[in-house]
Each structure stands twice: as structure tokens, then as C-alpha cells.
Design a protein around this motif. Sequence first.
Motif, short mmCIF file in Angstrom:
data_model
loop_
_atom_site.label_atom_id
_atom_site.label_comp_id
_atom_site.label_asym_id
_atom_site.label_seq_id
_atom_site.Cartn_x
_atom_site.Cartn_y
_atom_site.Cartn_z
N ARG A 1 0.70 -1.05 0.05
CA ARG A 1 0.12 -0.05 0.18
C ARG A 1 0.99 1.30 -0.13
O ARG A 1 1.02 1.91 0.92
CB ARG A 1 -1.02 -0.19 1.20
N PHE A 2 1.66 1.43 -1.09
CA PHE A 2 2.77 2.49 -1.29
C PHE A 2 2.29 3.57 -1.92
O PHE A 2 3.11 4.70 -2.17
CB PHE A 2 3.93 1.78 -1.72
N THR A 3 0.98 3.74 -2.20
CA THR A 3 0.40 5.02 -2.62
C THR A 3 -0.91 5.44 -1.77
O THR A 3 -1.50 4.67 -1.14
CB THR A 3 0.20 5.02 -3.99
N ALA A 4 -1.22 6.59 -1.78
CA ALA A 4 -2.24 7.13 -1.08
C ALA A 4 -3.00 8.24 -1.58
O ALA A 4 -2.29 9.05 -2.18
CB ALA A 4 -2.17 7.19 0.63
N ALA A 5 -4.14 8.35 -1.37
CA ALA A 5 -5.08 9.36 -2.03
C ALA A 5 -4.92 10.81 -1.16
O ALA A 5 -4.26 11.72 -1.56
CB ALA A 5 -6.64 9.12 -2.02
N ALA A 6 -5.35 10.74 -0.05
CA ALA A 6 -5.07 11.88 0.98
C ALA A 6 -5.39 13.07 0.42
O ALA A 6 -6.51 13.31 -0.38
CB ALA A 6 -3.69 11.89 1.39
N ASP A 7 -5.08 14.35 0.92
CA ASP A 7 -5.33 15.53 0.15
C ASP A 7 -4.72 15.72 -1.13
O ASP A 7 -5.34 16.32 -2.11
CB ASP A 7 -5.20 16.80 1.02
N ALA A 8 -3.59 15.30 -1.26
CA ALA A 8 -3.03 15.06 -2.77
C ALA A 8 -2.10 14.18 -2.77
O ALA A 8 -1.41 13.56 -1.71
CB ALA A 8 -2.23 16.55 -2.92
N THR A 9 -1.75 13.56 -4.09
CA THR A 9 -0.79 12.79 -4.09
C THR A 9 0.13 13.15 -5.17
O THR A 9 -0.29 13.44 -6.34
CB THR A 9 -1.62 11.23 -4.64
N LEU A 10 1.68 13.00 -5.00
CA LEU A 10 2.41 13.20 -5.83
C LEU A 10 2.84 11.84 -6.45
O LEU A 10 3.64 11.08 -5.92
CB LEU A 10 3.74 13.97 -5.11
N MET A 11 2.54 11.99 -7.90
CA MET A 11 3.04 10.58 -8.69
C MET A 11 4.13 10.56 -8.95
O MET A 11 4.95 11.49 -9.38
CB MET A 11 1.86 10.60 -9.74
N ARG A 12 4.79 9.33 -9.03
CA ARG A 12 6.13 9.19 -9.42
C ARG A 12 6.21 7.82 -10.22
O ARG A 12 6.72 7.66 -11.25
CB ARG A 12 7.29 8.88 -8.20
N PHE A 13 5.25 6.66 -9.65
CA PHE A 13 5.46 5.45 -10.43
C PHE A 13 5.06 5.82 -11.88
O PHE A 13 3.96 6.54 -12.17
CB PHE A 13 4.28 4.64 -9.94
N GLY A 14 5.82 5.32 -12.84
CA GLY A 14 5.49 5.26 -14.44
C GLY A 14 6.01 6.53 -15.10
O GLY A 14 5.69 6.67 -16.09
N THR A 15 6.54 7.44 -14.23
CA THR A 15 6.83 8.69 -14.82
C THR A 15 8.32 8.47 -15.36
O THR A 15 9.32 8.00 -14.60
CB THR A 15 7.07 9.55 -13.57
N GLY A 16 8.46 8.77 -16.56
CA GLY A 16 9.72 8.71 -17.35
C GLY A 16 10.83 9.93 -16.69
O GLY A 16 10.32 10.81 -16.26
N SER A 17 12.20 9.79 -16.81
CA SER A 17 12.88 10.92 -16.61
C SER A 17 12.62 12.18 -17.22
O SER A 17 12.41 11.80 -18.46
CB SER A 17 14.39 10.60 -16.52
N GLY A 18 12.70 13.23 -16.93
CA GLY A 18 12.60 14.33 -17.62
C GLY A 18 10.97 14.90 -17.62
O GLY A 18 10.78 16.11 -18.09
N GLU A 19 10.20 13.80 -17.28
CA GLU A 19 8.72 14.11 -17.24
C GLU A 19 8.42 15.06 -16.23
O GLU A 19 8.78 15.00 -15.04
CB GLU A 19 7.93 12.92 -17.12
N ALA A 20 7.38 16.28 -16.40
CA ALA A 20 6.91 17.07 -15.48
C ALA A 20 6.21 16.32 -14.41
O ALA A 20 5.36 15.28 -14.72
CB ALA A 20 6.16 18.24 -15.83
N PRO A 21 6.53 16.67 -13.12
CA PRO A 21 5.81 15.87 -11.87
C PRO A 21 4.47 16.08 -11.85
O PRO A 21 4.05 17.29 -12.33
CB PRO A 21 6.56 16.41 -10.87
N VAL A 22 3.57 15.39 -11.52
CA VAL A 22 2.15 15.46 -11.43
C VAL A 22 1.62 15.30 -10.26
O VAL A 22 2.00 14.24 -9.57
CB VAL A 22 1.52 14.41 -12.55
N LEU A 23 0.63 16.02 -9.87
CA LEU A 23 0.04 16.06 -8.70
C LEU A 23 -1.60 15.65 -8.82
O LEU A 23 -2.26 16.34 -9.36
CB LEU A 23 0.11 17.44 -7.88
#
Lengths: 380, 140
Positions: free
Chosen positions: A173-195
Motif C-alpha cells: 500500500r505504497f500510494t495514498a489518496a489523502a489531500d494530494a498525491t505526488l505521482m512518481r510510479f510510471g514517470t519517465g525521467s524528464g517528465e514534469a511531476p504530476v499531482l
Amino acid sequence: MPETTGIRRTVRLSPGEGGGLTGLLRDLLASKKIGGVLLPLRLPSADGVALGLVTDPGELGPAELFAPVMPVQGARVVSSLTRSGATEPLVAVLKPCEWRAVVELVKFRQVDPEKLYVVVPDCAGTVEVTDLTRRAARGQGIDQTVDALWAAAEGGTPDADVSMRPACSLCDRFTAAADATLMRFGTGSGEAPVLEIGTGFAALLESAGIVLDEGTAPTGRQASIARLAAERARHGDLVLRELEERVKGPDKFLAAFSACIRCRNCMEVCPICYCPECLFRTKVLDLEPERYLRLAARKSALRLPADTLLFHVIRMAHMATSCVGCGVCESACPSRLPVSALFRMVGSDVQKLFDYEPGRDAAELPPPVTFKDHELEDAH
Amino acid sequence: MTSFEPKLVAFLCHWCTYTGADLAGTTRQQYPPNVRVVHLMCSGAIDPLHVVKALTDGADGVFIGGCHPRDCHYQTGNYKARRRVATIKTILSRLGFGSDRVWLKWISASEGKLFAETMTQVTEELRRMGPNPLGGAWHA
């Protein structure tokens, strides 16, 4: 207000230096719509990370959003910041297990959810604090450890020198919804971070005049998460089966726990063990001398201090339904007893008994404080 | 060789089971003398601590007696007891500490005969199970 349900949007954060979630937090602080940010910060010695409370937007430089260690359970810190009522809105950047513990503490009235926003970055796992210090001494510190953890989490070859804390290696259970989730799984290098943000956090951003472009979750994210969760669940089954073999029955349990030195660190660091009047901190189990002598006479001897097995079993009876599997108990144990797996194993049983999942929903009452008219009919 | 006499600790709620036990006595119901009664006001006062300490201190079995659901003198004590006993039995079962040495039964003030029969049954089961291994472990 910590959210566990509701409509969520995905937004794109600005990439590069000064951007990302740290940039957003800086802007939030500057807007004065929040009073502070609690987040992991790189220590000046650069060989460790600690949770820090920052009020000045210019002081977020040492932020380590994907901290490779968890020296304290963040929920305890959030509790001390909000227990007697928060004075100003706070944003806390926490790991998924810290977030689950916050949800449990909200139920026990140890965290005031009013004015609290929790952002949970995706988590690849952590190493022991001492492991990080050791690696840092060889020039393989924070950045290299974070990279190694993420490489292993996303299907790469694990680095033999980077071994995750036992609790992390079983965690699915290494991801969580909460008030906001900073996504990293599946993100390629150089891609803008997604919240990914919930309605409460969206309202906060709006009140601060912060506008963010719509974004999309990384395409590979779900697959990456599912793959890792399956791997961790398989590993977890194996570990718990081996543990059961090792500890089942009085002889085996006592042998496995013979190194317990009764320091009670496990209880001290546990986020769920918040009771200032904990039974084990009172004199209830301090007996009159004659009773010790009588007990010693009944058995062949009496181990002192007494009640080692009792301590572990009763701690389980009191908190296992809310155990979030963070494993700080085992990290803090000087004898490295397998307490995190033990509590996970027993916790899973008692949670299933009541169909309860700690951290799932802040409105769901913990099993010890409620009951149903008709249940457990075969319990007697 | 002396045969094994099990030690049974029974936590009985004042309003129902303890009074039922009293009735067993006044109506001269026979049952084995192995039970040591602890008198509580309500089965809801039971903490898993009491159950496990009895077992680690040498009791062979622990019995908790309370009012039938809906009949608790304090309205909800027995519902709490039901959850607590289920929790501790689940833990004891997973750890192999003899969860079948712990009983929870609803016995009312008028069920003197049932009390005597239950004590007889539980004692015989304990006799069959043998001594509690936890009781002899000096290092527990």
C-alpha cells in the motif's frame, strides 16, 4: 481536512529547479494561506533526513520529498502539531503509512483534521537510518539511495547494498489518496511531476491564487503499481508464513523473543501507542514482593522484569486493529526482534475479524470503541 | 502419581453469571471445585490483560461469564466483552497460545443449573487438554 473520498483532479507541476511540489509549497507559504509545511529535509550533515516544520518560503531548499528513510513516524509529529487544535493551516508531506496512522489518530482524537492538508508522494520504500549514514560515508548517500530504491521498485535490478526495511519489503500500500498525491510510479525521467488533488486541496490552491494546468497521470503508473504490489504481496506471504513457523507456540515464541530486553522502544515509537497513561507505564504490573516470591515458587523460577510475553500480547490486543504496518517498531528495537512482521501478521487477523482496514476511512470507528448488536455469534 | 487438577479462573459478572453461580450453590448443584471465581460488576470490565495474565501466571483455563445480549445491567458491557474476547482469542490462536483455553458464555442469574453444567464441561475439557504450557515457562 484529510480526505479519503471525493472527486480528484490531476494537475501538472512546473518541472525543473524551483518547481515541482517544493515550488508549489513555497508559493503556498508565500501566499500566507498556510502557516507552515512539515516535510522531510536533508540534514546539514547530508547523511540523513529529518522531518522539519518550515514557515519561511525561502527555507524549502533541503526538501527531500521522496526521503529514503523514515526516522520517526510522521503521524506522531502531526499529532503534537495539531492535537490541541491547529492554530493555522498546515501542509504535511508524509509517507503512505504515516498518512494511514494520521487517519487512525484522527479517530482517536490525537490529530485535529481541521486545517490539515496531507500530501503523500508515491513511496518506493525506505532503508534503515543507519544504512543511509553508512552509505553516505562511502559517497552513496541520499540521492543514490533514492535512485536505487526507485530503480528496484519499477522493475530494475535491485542494488545489493540497498536493503529495504523489513516492513517496506512487505508493503503493498505504497500510494495514498489523502489531500494530494505526488505521482512518481510510471514517470519517465524528464517528465514534469504530476499531482493528483482532492477538493479540499483544490480549494486551498484557489484561495492562494495558484492556478495549475490540467495534467494526466503517467500512462505506465497503474501497471507499475500493480506489478510492485503483487511482488510485495508474494514476498509478504512468504515472510509471514516463515514467521508463523518461527513463533507459533509458547516455546518457539519465547525462543524468538528471548532477546527482548524490555526497553519498550517498540511502544515508544509506535504512532498508535499514544496513551500517556499506557498500562505499561503505570504501576499496575508492579507487584508486592510476596507475590513475586509466590509466583517464583509456582514456576521453577520467575524471569524479572516479569511479563515479557504479556507485554507483547497485550500491546497487540490494544493496538493491532489499528496497526498500519509502518515497521518503526522493528527499526527501533535494539534486539531487532521481528515485531513489525509479527504485528502485521496478527494485525491482519484481527482486522479481518472486524472487516476493518486502518487508514481506509476517517469516519470508520476503530473496532475497540464500537460493536454491533449481532456479530461474533460463534465467539462463545 | 497425582492426577492433574486443572486451575480454572472464572471472571463472572455480578448481575448475571455470579448470581447464577450463587443459585447453583443454593440449589445444591454439584460441580468440580477447580474454579477460582473473580467477581466483577460487568463482563465489559474485562481487559485482555486479565485473561493473558491468568494464563501466564499458571491458570490452565479462563472463563468469562456475562449477561445475555440485550440483558446487560449497564446496557452494552457484554457487547464490548464479546469483541474483546474475540480479539484476544484470535491473537492467542494465531500465536498458538491455546485460544481454546478461553471461554466466553452468557449465563443469566436464573441459570444456576447451566452454570454448574458449564463448569463441569469446561473442567473436563481442561483435564483432557492437560496443563497450560505457558504456566510453567519461567521466562515468559
